[in-house]
Motif scaffolding. Structure first.
Motif, PDB file in Angstrom:
ATOM      1  N   ALA A  76     -51.188  25.712  -7.177  1.00 41.27           N
ATOM      2  CA  ALA A  76     -52.536  25.739  -6.908  1.00 41.27           C
ATOM      3  C   ALA A  76     -53.286  26.858  -7.582  1.00 41.27           C
ATOM      4  O   ALA A  76     -52.738  27.829  -8.167  1.00 41.27           O
ATOM      5  N   THR A  77     -54.516  26.518  -8.084  1.00 40.59           N
ATOM      6  CA  THR A  77     -55.603  27.504  -8.871  1.00 40.59           C
ATOM      7  C   THR A  77     -56.737  27.999  -8.213  1.00 40.59           C
ATOM      8  O   THR A  77     -57.410  26.687  -7.721  1.00 40.59           O
ATOM      9  N   LEU A  78     -56.782  29.094  -8.008  1.00 42.06           N
ATOM     10  CA  LEU A  78     -57.840  29.344  -7.317  1.00 42.06           C
ATOM     11  C   LEU A  78     -58.853  30.431  -8.057  1.00 42.06           C
ATOM     12  O   LEU A  78     -58.428  31.258  -8.784  1.00 42.06           O
ATOM     13  N   ARG A  79     -60.077  30.229  -7.954  1.00 46.82           N
ATOM     14  CA  ARG A  79     -61.140  31.105  -8.881  1.00 46.82           C
ATOM     15  C   ARG A  79     -62.059  31.914  -8.130  1.00 46.82           C
ATOM     16  O   ARG A  79     -62.125  31.706  -7.050  1.00 46.82           O
ATOM     17  N   CYS A  80     -62.163  33.011  -8.852  1.00 46.84           N
ATOM     18  CA  CYS A  80     -63.259  34.009  -8.190  1.00 46.84           C
ATOM     19  C   CYS A  80     -64.050  34.721  -9.098  1.00 46.84           C
ATOM     20  O   CYS A  80     -63.861  34.989 -10.240  1.00 46.84           O
ATOM     21  N   SER A  81     -65.395  34.668  -8.821  1.00 44.14           N
ATOM     22  CA  SER A  81     -66.510  35.384  -9.833  1.00 44.14           C
ATOM     23  C   SER A  81     -67.082  36.555  -9.187  1.00 44.14           C
ATOM     24  O   SER A  81     -67.629  36.554  -7.860  1.00 44.14           O
ATOM     25  N   PRO A  82     -66.824  37.594  -9.597  1.00 40.99           N
ATOM     26  CA  PRO A  82     -67.296  38.947  -8.902  1.00 40.99           C
ATOM     27  C   PRO A  82     -68.632  39.212  -9.035  1.00 40.99           C
ATOM     28  O   PRO A  82     -69.316  38.501  -9.676  1.00 40.99           O
ATOM     29  N   TYR A 137     -64.792  39.182 -16.378  1.00 40.99           N
ATOM     30  CA  TYR A 137     -64.156  39.953 -15.055  1.00 40.99           C
ATOM     31  C   TYR A 137     -63.827  38.816 -14.052  1.00 40.99           C
ATOM     32  O   TYR A 137     -63.453  39.363 -12.903  1.00 40.99           O
ATOM     33  N   SER A 138     -64.327  37.570 -14.096  1.00 40.50           N
ATOM     34  CA  SER A 138     -63.782  36.598 -13.253  1.00 40.50           C
ATOM     35  C   SER A 138     -62.288  36.674 -13.230  1.00 40.50           C
ATOM     36  O   SER A 138     -61.569  37.114 -14.176  1.00 40.50           O
ATOM     37  N   SER A 139     -61.677  35.801 -12.218  1.00 37.38           N
ATOM     38  CA  SER A 139     -60.312  36.070 -12.039  1.00 37.38           C
ATOM     39  C   SER A 139     -59.811  34.654 -11.469  1.00 37.38           C
ATOM     40  O   SER A 139     -60.625  33.915 -10.675  1.00 37.38           O
ATOM     41  N   GLU A 140     -58.508  34.441 -11.814  1.00 41.25           N
ATOM     42  CA  GLU A 140     -58.019  33.157 -11.273  1.00 41.25           C
ATOM     43  C   GLU A 140     -56.716  33.558 -10.309  1.00 41.25           C
ATOM     44  O   GLU A 140     -55.986  34.410 -11.010  1.00 41.25           O
ATOM     45  N   LEU A 141     -56.372  33.026  -9.372  1.00 47.12           N
ATOM     46  CA  LEU A 141     -54.872  33.086  -8.731  1.00 47.12           C
ATOM     47  C   LEU A 141     -54.217  31.818  -8.884  1.00 47.12           C
ATOM     48  O   LEU A 141     -54.706  30.721  -8.467  1.00 47.12           O
ATOM     49  N   ASN A 142     -53.106  32.052  -9.540  1.00 46.82           N
ATOM     50  CA  ASN A 142     -52.127  30.691  -9.431  1.00 46.82           C
ATOM     51  C   ASN A 142     -50.961  30.977  -8.577  1.00 46.82           C
ATOM     52  O   ASN A 142     -50.222  32.106  -8.392  1.00 46.82           O
ATOM     53  N   VAL A 143     -50.629  29.861  -7.704  1.00 46.43           N
ATOM     54  CA  VAL A 143     -49.454  29.980  -6.862  1.00 46.43           C
ATOM     55  C   VAL A 143     -48.762  28.463  -7.290  1.00 46.43           C
ATOM     56  O   VAL A 143     -49.271  27.683  -7.224  1.00 46.43           O
ATOM     57  N   ASN A 144     -47.707  28.770  -7.742  1.00 46.22           N
ATOM     58  CA  ASN A 144     -46.677  28.052  -8.296  1.00 46.22           C
ATOM     59  C   ASN A 144     -45.705  27.508  -7.089  1.00 46.22           C
ATOM     60  O   ASN A 144     -45.441  28.221  -6.160  1.00 46.22           O
ATOM     61  N   ALA A 145     -44.964  26.440  -7.380  1.00 39.86           N
ATOM     62  CA  ALA A 145     -44.123  26.098  -6.454  1.00 39.86           C
ATOM     63  C   ALA A 145     -44.586  25.981  -4.883  1.00 39.86           C
ATOM     64  O   ALA A 145     -43.577  26.695  -4.213  1.00 39.86           O
ATOM     65  N   LEU A 146     -45.274  25.675  -4.600  1.00 39.81           N
ATOM     66  CA  LEU A 146     -46.182  25.838  -3.063  1.00 39.81           C
ATOM     67  C   LEU A 146     -45.313  25.478  -2.136  1.00 39.81           C
ATOM     68  O   LEU A 146     -44.504  24.667  -2.107  1.00 39.81           O
ATOM     69  N   GLU A 147     -45.264  26.332  -1.134  1.00 41.81           N
ATOM     70  CA  GLU A 147     -44.436  26.289   0.284  1.00 41.81           C
ATOM     71  C   GLU A 147     -45.312  26.190   1.253  1.00 41.81           C
ATOM     72  O   GLU A 147     -46.532  26.595   1.136  1.00 41.81           O
ATOM     73  N   LEU A 148     -44.864  25.566   2.529  1.00 36.53           N
ATOM     74  CA  LEU A 148     -45.846  25.250   3.601  1.00 36.53           C
ATOM     75  C   LEU A 148     -46.461  26.451   4.131  1.00 36.53           C
ATOM     76  O   LEU A 148     -47.553  26.413   4.495  1.00 36.53           O
ATOM     77  N   GLU A 149     -45.585  27.582   4.065  1.00 38.47           N
ATOM     78  CA  GLU A 149     -46.034  29.095   4.476  1.00 38.47           C
ATOM     79  C   GLU A 149     -47.061  29.812   3.595  1.00 38.47           C
ATOM     80  O   GLU A 149     -47.617  30.571   4.060  1.00 38.47           O
ATOM     81  N   ASP A 150     -47.550  29.038   2.553  1.00 37.33           N
ATOM     82  CA  ASP A 150     -48.555  29.549   1.662  1.00 37.33           C
ATOM     83  C   ASP A 150     -49.963  29.028   2.210  1.00 37.33           C
ATOM     84  O   ASP A 150     -50.936  29.448   1.690  1.00 37.33           O
ATOM     85  N   SER A 151     -49.699  28.105   3.128  1.00 39.03           N
ATOM     86  CA  SER A 151     -51.251  27.993   3.830  1.00 39.03           C
ATOM     87  C   SER A 151     -51.864  28.976   4.314  1.00 39.03           C
ATOM     88  O   SER A 151     -51.278  29.737   5.269  1.00 39.03           O
ATOM     89  N   ALA A 152     -53.041  29.379   3.959  1.00 42.39           N
ATOM     90  CA  ALA A 152     -53.823  30.548   4.438  1.00 42.39           C
ATOM     91  C   ALA A 152     -55.153  30.517   3.688  1.00 42.39           C
ATOM     92  O   ALA A 152     -55.311  29.639   2.994  1.00 42.39           O
TER      93      ALA A 152
END
Lengths: 113, 113
Positions: free
Chosen positions: A19-25, A72-87
């Motif tokens: 999953a890739t999540l993005r953020c603009s400050p 200054y924008s940012s992205e968060l990457n979560v690899n090998a997703l697990e069920l407990e990453d749901s949030a």
């Protein structure tokens, strides 16, 4: 003044995917923070970037990673997703300095099935 | 390590009654203390902050908080609660070194009519 914007609003992934999540400050803010808000666990600090560098990292496995771009924008990457990453993943930005309050976006709701 | 404890998970208050939400922190040096509020489906909004000086700080929406070093507390108060105050409230701590903000697990406020 535009606030912190996050995309997408919702994201549904399957276990094992990435999953890739993005953020603009907010304009002028150089620091970006990522938090995970899972049910019953409150806000857990994930990552802090300032001027393109990772400044601090919370107690999360390496499959949680990110980066901050020259604008200054940012992205968060979560690899090998697990069920407990749901949030709900919240991004916040601030001016430089520990007295600068954090301004939060509305978050990305990640659901892992 | 820094930590923040919010002893009350859920509080119900009658509209018009006074409110006090408790927050205790564990930190060796002088902390920077914050209260944030989160409405359903929203990000967090800063209510007030304490860095130094006068131990009673005023915030937005009629909220105030008092820093008591001897009790390691930073309780949030409001003299008369409105139905629109129903939300989740988070206490958070940082420090002069600029460590990332650490949050308590939050207190959910319900307002009854």
């Amino acid at each position: 003044e535009a606030g912190v914007t996050q995309s997408p609003t919702h994201l549904i992934k399957t276990r094992g995917q990435q999953a890739t999540l993005r953020c603009s400050p907010i304009s002028g803010h150089t620091s970006v923070y990522w938090y995970q808000q899972a049910l019953g666990l409150g806000l857990q600090f994930l990552l802090w970037y300032d001027e393109g560098e990772e400044r601090n990292r919370g107690n999360f496995p390496p499959r949680f990673s990110g980066r901050q771009f020259p604008n200054y924008s940012s992205e968060l990457n979560v690899n090998a997703l697990e069920l407990e990453d749901s949030a709900l993943y919240l991004c916040a930005s601030s001016l430089k300095g520990s007295r600068s309050p954090l301004h939060f976006g509305n978050g990305t709701r990640l659901t892992v099935t | 390590a820094q930590s923040v404890t919010q002893p009350d998970i859920h509080i119900t208050v009658s509209e018009g009654a006074s409110l006090e939400l408790r927050c205790n922190y564990s930190y060796g040096a002088t902390p920077y203390l914050f209260w944030y509020v989160q409405s359903p489906g929203q990000g967090l909004q800063l209510l007030l902050k304490y860095f130094s000086g006068d131990t009673l700080v005023q915030g937005i929406k009629g909220f105030e908080a008092e820093f008591k070093r001897s009790q390691s507390s930073f309780n949030l108060r409001k003299p008369s609660v409105h139905w629109s105050d129903a939300a989740e409230y988070f206490c958070a701590v940082s420090d002069q070194a600029g460590t990332a903000l650490i949050f308590g697990k939050g207190t959910t406020l319900s307002v009854s009519s």
